[in-house]
Design an enzyme around this catalytic site. Structure first.
Site, mmCIF file in Angstrom:
data_model
loop_
_atom_site.group_PDB
_atom_site.id
_atom_site.type_symbol
_atom_site.label_atom_id
_atom_site.label_comp_id
_atom_site.label_asym_id
_atom_site.label_seq_id
_atom_site.Cartn_x
_atom_site.Cartn_y
_atom_site.Cartn_z
ATOM 1 N N HIS A 69 0.813 -1.181 -0.146
ATOM 2 C CA HIS A 69 -0.158 -0.042 0.127
ATOM 3 C C HIS A 69 0.910 1.367 0.059
ATOM 4 C CE1 HIS A 69 -3.253 -2.590 2.320
ATOM 5 N NE2 HIS A 69 -3.825 -2.303 0.996
ATOM 6 N N CYS B 217 -2.090 -0.113 9.540
ATOM 7 C CA CYS B 217 -3.234 -1.043 9.242
ATOM 8 C C CYS B 217 -4.023 -1.532 10.249
ATOM 9 C CB CYS B 217 -2.575 -2.276 8.801
ATOM 10 S SG CYS B 217 -1.283 -2.084 7.434
HETATM 11 N N1 GLY Z 1 -2.268 -9.057 4.671
HETATM 12 C C1 GLY Z 1 -2.472 -7.933 4.345
HETATM 13 C C2 GLY Z 1 -3.046 -7.799 3.113
HETATM 14 O O1 GLY Z 1 -2.688 -8.523 2.087
HETATM 15 O O2 GLY Z 1 -4.277 -7.204 2.786
#
Ligand code: GLY
Length: 250
Positions: A152, A239
């Site tokens: 991200h 996150c």
């Molecule tokens: N494990 C985080 C994702 O790949 O969305």
């Protein structure tokens, strides 16, 4: 943290053994750190069948005026939005990203009235275009940023409290940030750029000691948080939460 965390999505990391009990303990400590920094925390119930559900950041973007319910770019994560949307609807007017658009909140970095949005494997041009249409009436500008080599946008760049950015330029096209000052993470800590700013300080992962030194040297108050087990799920400090203010909805 879901008991099924070990079945999480992974893009760049090889699957290793995840100690879920330790991940849960580290999550509890993360919540305690937020609370100790004056943040009221609401924790949603565990989602047994949704391994990545603890990564709530990807499911919603909360602005002072409205909330955007995201549309994750992986099938396995689509069902995560239901429980988050239920909570968010009570505090904001909601707008939804519709297919074929995809948008994950980990790709949205807000700096005042500008939303920098990662063009990644999880967020597509259609999702960015829908976001632009939703937020423009509220005075926000959307600037796409190319993400290469990480999951991200916020895996590779986050905002510090004083308006500076901490970034890994190997993953993020930092030219998109124009005149903003960018501090570069040490090469040996490519994951160090995922920090979380709380009032008066920045939370940094314990796995990034050189980054901690660097920020301390810049006069930036740092608090270290150990999320080593959660990082094995290709996740970081941002996150695990969606930070929002108590500002009134539109
Ligand atoms: N494990 C985080 C994702 O790949 O969305």
């Amino acid at each position: 943290i879901s008991r099924s965390l070990a079945n999480c999505e992974l893009l760049h990391l090889a699957r290793g053994r995840i100690d879920v009990a330790l991940a849960q303990k580290q999550h509890d400590q993360y919540v305690a750190v937020l609370e100790a920094n004056g943040i009221d925390v609401t924790s949603l119930p565990e989602e047994l069948e949704l391994p990545d559900a603890a990564f709530v950041e990807d499911t919603a973007v909360l602005l002072d005026e409205i909330a955007i319910i995201c549309r994750p770019g992986r099938e396995s994560r689509l069902r995560e939005i239901a429980s988050v949307a239920e909570f968010v609807k009570a505090i904001r007017n909601t707008h939804w990203i519709q297919g074929p658009g995809t948008l994950e909140g980990g790709d949205v970095l807000q700096i005042q009235k500008t939303l920098y949005v990662g063009l990644s494997t999880r967020t597509n041009p259609e999702g960015i275009s829908q976001l632009q249409g939703i937020v423009r009436p509220f005075g926000y500008t959307v600037i796409p940023v190319t993400v290469k080599g990480c999951l991200h946008l916020k895996t590779g760049v986050t905002a510090l409290n004083d308006g500076m950015l901490l970034a890994n330029p190997a993953w993020i096209d930092v030219a998109a940030f124009g005149a903003l000052k960018v501090i570069t993470v040490p090469e040996e800590e490519p994951w160090g750029a995922n920090t979380l700013s709380v009032p008066g300080k920045v939370l940094v992962a314990a796995s990034a000691p050189r980054t901690i030194e660097l920020l301390s040297g810049e006069g930036c108050p740092v608090q270290v948080v150990d999320i080593s087990e959660i990082q094995k799920a290709e996740a970081g400090l941002t996150c695990l939460s969606v930070l929002f203010s108590d500002a009134a909805s539109e």
